[in-house]
Design an enzyme around this catalytic site. Structure first.
Site, short mmCIF file in Angstrom:
data_model
loop_
_atom_site.label_atom_id
_atom_site.label_comp_id
_atom_site.label_asym_id
_atom_site.label_seq_id
_atom_site.Cartn_x
_atom_site.Cartn_y
_atom_site.Cartn_z
N LYS A 175 0.73 -0.76 -0.23
CA LYS A 175 0.16 -0.19 -0.07
C LYS A 175 0.91 1.39 0.04
O LYS A 175 0.47 2.83 -0.14
CB LYS A 175 -1.35 0.09 1.10
CG LYS A 175 -0.43 -0.29 2.54
CD LYS A 175 -0.45 1.86 2.97
CE LYS A 175 0.65 1.64 4.13
NZ LYS A 175 0.69 2.72 5.18
N THR A 194 -3.92 5.42 3.73
CA THR A 194 -2.74 5.93 2.70
C THR A 194 -2.96 6.66 1.71
O THR A 194 -2.03 7.62 1.42
CB THR A 194 -2.08 4.54 2.39
OG1 THR A 194 -1.68 4.34 3.58
CG2 THR A 194 -0.73 5.23 1.70
#
Length: 336
Positions: free
Chosen positions: A194, A251
């Site tokens: 991620k 994120t």
């Protein structure tokens, strides 16, 4: 009356300090191990970490020391919160000090350069402990929001369900709800990849490419992560949970994300060195994108977004050219 759980946190950055706060708010006695005496003194005298979480009041049952042996003494949980590429060297120094039955907890989201090892594998290799004594904490946990005690959930992963439940109980604070998972491989991959996708989305945002681009990168980035996870024996359901989709969305959408911010600066035209110069804390994806791509190639997995990020970050490829190449790839079914 049972004695309180003791935790040592090695690493006084924003996430190490914030998770130490979570443990303390959940009732643990917490000791932060700091490198610098002035930071340890600030934590003990003002109950703040002025360098990484200024303005955040830390609990009374959280203290700091520069003595690693003192921090490690009698710790039920030893939390490791250092940049992923420094873990091996740091842990080699700390291992002789650790209690023989302490549970080693990784807060790190990366893959080691060269070895392509996940962080739990590095811990197992250096500390010579079994996988059932290594746990991973992951999920959509932006440190600044946790420090503000905003409601959040996370994942505590360990091959031992019993150990995962022990850590779950130790960090279940009023604002932090941890879930257990025994799929350590999937949880660690979700956290590492991620960061790379966060860089990609940041680059796109910096280029002004819009929400369709962002949605496409997040979705196809999740597909890349899942492909790699399946090749490595992970449970595909992990990637639709907090350690996968949850962490990825946080994120890729938050200005608090270091990786997203780093990518945004690259997308706006800053060079790698210029971006590093204005980045105060480690953006794990900058180095881990290379090790993630290495891991993918070892397992024969195609990860075009990751490859594009490596091209921009480490090979000097223009973001405009890289996006054009990514979009020009041959068409294929979605589930591939």
């Amino acid at each position: 009356m049972s004695k309180p759980v003791k935790a040592a946190v090695f690493g006084t950055g924003s996430w190490g300090t914030a998770f130490g706060m979570v443990l303390a708010d959940a009732g643990c006695e917490v000791t932060l191990c700091a490198r610098r005496a002035e930071l340890a003194e600030a934590v003990n005298s003002t109950h703040t970490n002025p360098d990484y979480l200024p303005g955040v009041e830390l609990p009374e049952n959280l203290r700091a020391t520069t003595d690693a042996a003192e921090a490690a003494r009698d710790a039920d949980f030893t939390v490791l919160a250092v940049p992923s590429q420094t873990l091996r060297g740091n842990l080699a120094e700390w291992t002789p000090l650790l209690e023989p039955d302490t549970v080693l907890v990784s807060l790190m989201k990366g893959v080691e350069l060269g070895s392509a090892m996940r962080m739990s594998e590095v811990i197992e290799d250096v500390a010579k402990v079994g996988a059932d004594r290594i746990a991973v904490v992951t999920g959509p946990n932006l440190a600044r929001e946790i420090a503000a005690r905003m409601p959040a959930a996370g994942v505590v992963a360990c091959t031992s369900e019993v150990v995962a439940q022990r850590l779950q109980a130790a960090c279940h604070a009023p604002y932090f709800r941890p879930y257990t998972n025994t799929d350590v491989v999937g949880c660690e991959l979700g956290g590492a990849v991620k960061n790379v996708i966060g860089l990609a989305v940041g680059i796109a945002d910096g280029m002004g490419l819009g929400d369709n681009t962002k949605g496409s990168l997040i979705t196809r980035g999740l597909a890349e992560t899942t492909r790699l996870g399946l090749a490595m024996g992970a449970d595909p359901l992990t990637f639709s949970g907090l350690a996968g989709l949850g962490d990825l969305v946080a994120t890729c959408s938050s200005p608090l994300s270091r990786n997203h911010t780093f990518g945004t600066n690259l997308g706006r035209g800053m060079t790698l060195q210029e971006t590093i110069a204005v980045t105060k804390q480690t953006a794990e994806g900058v180095k881990s994108c290379e090790s993630v791509l290495d891991l993918a190639r070892r397992h024969g997995v195609d990860m075009p977004i990751t490859e594009t990020v490596v091209g921009i970050v480490h090979e000097g490829k223009s973001p405009v050219v890289a996006v054009k190449e990514l979009m020009g790839r041959s068409a294929k079914p979605e589930r591939r």
